[in-house]
Design a protein around this motif. Structure first.
Motif, PDB file in Angstrom:
ATOM      1  N   UNK A  77     -13.446   6.410  -5.640  1.00 42.10           N
ATOM      2  CA  UNK A  77     -12.128   7.054  -5.601  1.00 42.10           C
ATOM      3  C   UNK A  77     -11.432   6.771  -4.284  1.00 42.10           C
ATOM      4  N   UNK A  78     -12.192   6.766  -3.210  1.00 48.82           N
ATOM      5  CA  UNK A  78     -11.622   6.411  -1.899  1.00 48.82           C
ATOM      6  C   UNK A  78     -11.008   5.017  -1.959  1.00 48.82           C
ATOM      7  N   UNK A  79     -11.661   4.117  -2.649  1.00 44.41           N
ATOM      8  CA  UNK A  79     -11.151   2.750  -2.778  1.00 44.41           C
ATOM      9  C   UNK A  79      -9.851   2.730  -3.575  1.00 44.41           C
ATOM     10  N   UNK A  80      -9.754   3.559  -4.611  1.00 42.29           N
ATOM     11  CA  UNK A  80      -8.518   3.645  -5.404  1.00 42.29           C
ATOM     12  C   UNK A  80      -7.359   4.084  -4.527  1.00 42.29           C
ATOM     13  N   UNK A  81      -7.590   5.100  -3.702  1.00 34.83           N
ATOM     14  CA  UNK A  81      -6.518   5.653  -2.880  1.00 34.83           C
ATOM     15  C   UNK A  81      -6.114   4.752  -1.715  1.00 34.83           C
ATOM     16  N   UNK A  82      -6.987   3.879  -1.282  1.00 36.72           N
ATOM     17  CA  UNK A  82      -6.680   3.056  -0.107  1.00 36.72           C
ATOM     18  C   UNK A  82      -6.369   1.595  -0.446  1.00 36.72           C
ATOM     19  N   UNK A  83      -6.475   1.234  -1.725  1.00 36.26           N
ATOM     20  CA  UNK A  83      -6.204  -0.141  -2.113  1.00 36.26           C
ATOM     21  C   UNK A  83      -4.726  -0.473  -1.967  1.00 36.26           C
ATOM     22  N   UNK A  84      -4.441  -1.654  -1.470  1.00 35.13           N
ATOM     23  CA  UNK A  84      -3.065  -2.112  -1.342  1.00 35.13           C
ATOM     24  C   UNK A  84      -2.782  -3.193  -2.384  1.00 35.13           C
ATOM     25  N   UNK A  85      -1.537  -3.223  -2.857  1.00 32.86           N
ATOM     26  CA  UNK A  85      -1.159  -4.165  -3.897  1.00 32.86           C
ATOM     27  C   UNK A  85      -0.095  -5.127  -3.387  1.00 32.86           C
ATOM     28  N   UNK A  86       0.029  -6.247  -4.080  1.00 31.43           N
ATOM     29  CA  UNK A  86       1.041  -7.225  -3.723  1.00 31.43           C
ATOM     30  C   UNK A  86       2.430  -6.674  -4.050  1.00 31.43           C
ATOM     31  N   UNK A  87       3.426  -7.264  -3.424  1.00 26.48           N
ATOM     32  CA  UNK A  87       4.800  -6.839  -3.681  1.00 26.48           C
ATOM     33  C   UNK A  87       5.197  -7.195  -5.111  1.00 26.48           C
ATOM     34  N   UNK A  88       5.774  -6.240  -5.815  1.00 27.54           N
ATOM     35  CA  UNK A  88       6.222  -6.468  -7.199  1.00 27.54           C
ATOM     36  C   UNK A  88       7.701  -6.830  -7.205  1.00 27.54           C
ATOM     37  N   UNK A  89       8.084  -7.606  -8.197  1.00 25.46           N
ATOM     38  CA  UNK A  89       9.490  -7.984  -8.340  1.00 25.46           C
ATOM     39  C   UNK A  89      10.301  -6.776  -8.801  1.00 25.46           C
ATOM     40  N   UNK A  90      11.355  -6.480  -8.060  1.00 27.50           N
ATOM     41  CA  UNK A  90      12.252  -5.388  -8.433  1.00 27.50           C
ATOM     42  C   UNK A  90      13.317  -5.948  -9.375  1.00 27.50           C
ATOM     43  N   UNK A  91      13.491  -5.294 -10.510  1.00 27.69           N
ATOM     44  CA  UNK A  91      14.463  -5.748 -11.503  1.00 27.69           C
ATOM     45  C   UNK A  91      15.787  -5.041 -11.223  1.00 27.69           C
ATOM     46  N   UNK A  92      16.792  -5.824 -10.919  1.00 35.34           N
ATOM     47  CA  UNK A  92      18.101  -5.264 -10.579  1.00 35.34           C
ATOM     48  C   UNK A  92      19.168  -5.802 -11.537  1.00 35.34           C
ATOM     49  N   UNK A  93      20.269  -5.089 -11.613  1.00 32.99           N
ATOM     50  CA  UNK A  93      21.370  -5.505 -12.488  1.00 32.99           C
ATOM     51  C   UNK A  93      22.645  -4.806 -12.035  1.00 32.99           C
TER      52      UNK A  93
END
Length: 286
Positions: A238-254
Motif C-alpha cells: 500500500x505504501x508503494x501505491x501511495x508513493x508511486x509516480x506516473x508519467x505525464x498524461x495528455x490533457x484533452x482540450x477543446x
C-alpha cells in the motif's frame, strides 16, 4: 471512502489544517477533480430522486454542467481526471462496493460526460491508474493548485491542497492544507503515509486505531513494528501505491461549442432555465 475515520481524526488532532474559506479566495485557482467520484455522486442523487430522461438517469449531465459552469464563473479552472486501471490492491474494495451499491451507472455515462466537457471547452484527462493519484500528482507537479474531492486518499497521495467541499448556497469551501496537516501532526510525509496505511485505506484493511498508529509512527518505523507477515506485506504494497509516480498524461482540450452544447443538454432533458443559467455563468449569451 479514503482513510478510515480520517476527517474525524483530523478535526481532533490537526484542526488548524482545515479552513472554511470564501469561494472568492479561490479565484484564479486550477483544480483537479476526480471525475468518476463526482459522476457517481451526481448519478446517485439522480437515481434516488428520479431525475430521468427517456428512461435513463440524466443528473450526471445536469450536475456536471451546473457545477462546472459555477466554477468557471468563479474564475476557478477545473481539470477533470477519469480513472484508468486501478491497482490490484484496490480490486477487493471495488468488488465489495459493487456488491453493496444500489447505484449502477449505465453504460456510456462516463463517455457522455467527456462529450459534455468537450462541448464546454473544459479540459480532462484519463489517468494511468486511480484518478485520485493523478489528481494529487497534478498539484505536486505544479499543474493544479488543489484537488477537489471528498476522498481523503488525495492527501496521502501528496495533494498539496484538498477542497473537500464547496457549498453553492453559502459560497464557502472547506480547504485542507497538506503542509498544515504535517505540521500539526508533527510528521514527515513518509510518516504520514505510514500512519494512513496503518489506519486503513481503500487499498488495505486497518491494522490499528488512529491514536495507536500515530504513536507508532512518531516513536519508531513501521518496519520495526511487530506485525504479521500478511500485515507487513500489506503495508509495503500500500505504501508503494501511495508513493508511486506516473508519467505525464495528455490533457484533452477543446474550444467551447455553444450551439452543439445546447443541443446536447436538450437531448438529456435539461430544462431551458438551467441551460441558460449555465451558459450565463460561462459568459455565453444566448
Amino acid at each position: 471512502m479514503g482513510i478510515n475515520g480520517f476527517y474525524k481524526f483530523l478535526a481532533q488532532h490537526a484542526p488548524k489544517s482545515v479552513q472554511r474559506v470564501k469561494i472568492t479566495e479561490l479565484k484564479g485557482a486550477v483544480v483537479a477533480i476526480d471525475a468518476s467520484l463526482a459522476i457517481y455522486q451526481w448519478y446517485a442523487v439522480g437515481q434516488s430522486r428520479g431525475i430521468m430522461h427517456n428512461g435513463k438517469v440524466s443528473n450526471h449531465i445536469q450536475g456536471m454542467f451546473l457545477r462546472t459552469s459555477y466554477l468557471l464563473e468563479q474564475n476557478i479552472t477545473p481539470i477533470y481526471v477519469f480513472d484508468g486501471v486501478p491497482p490490484d490492491s484496490k480490486q477487493l474494495t471495488l468488488t465489495a462496493r459493487r456488491a453493496t451499491r444500489r447505484v449502477h451507472i449505465h453504460h456510456g455515462a462516463f463517455n457522455e460526460c467527456k462529450e459534455l466537457l468537450t462541448l464546454m471547452g473544459v479540459s480532462y484527462l484519463v489517468a494511468e491508474a486511480d484518478a485520485e493519484a493523478k489528481c494529487a500528482q497534478l498539484t505536486i507537479d505544479g499543474y493544479c493548485d488543489y484537488v477537489m474531492s471528498r476522498d481523503s486518499d488525495s492527501l496521502v497521495f501528496g495533494a498539496r491542497g484538498l477542497i473537500k467541499d464547496i457549498n453553492l448556497n453559502t459560497n464557502y469551501a472547506e480547504v485542507i492544507s497538506l503542509a498544515d496537516v504535517l505540521n500539526e501532526l508533527k510528521l514527515t510525509m513518509e510518516q504520514f503515509v505510514d500512519l494512513c496505511v496503518l489506519i486503513g485505506s481503500d487499498y488495505n484493511r486497518g491494522i490499528m486505531s488512529p491514536m495507536k498508529a500515530l504513536r507508532a509512527v512518531r516513536e519508531t518505523t513501521v518496519d520495526k513494528l511487530k506485525l504479521t507477515d500478511a500485515d507487513m506485506k500489506a503495508v509495503v504494497d500500500t505504501r508503494e501505491v501511495f508513493t508511486k509516480k506516473y508519467n505525464h498524461s495528455d490533457v484533452i482540450t477543446s474550444d467551447a461549442a455553444p450551439d452543439e452544447l445546447m443541443k446536447f443538454l436538450t437531448k438529456f432533458g435539461i430544462g431551458e432555465s438551467k441551460i441558460c443559467l449555465g451558459l450565463q455563468r460561462m459568459g455565453i449569451k444566448k
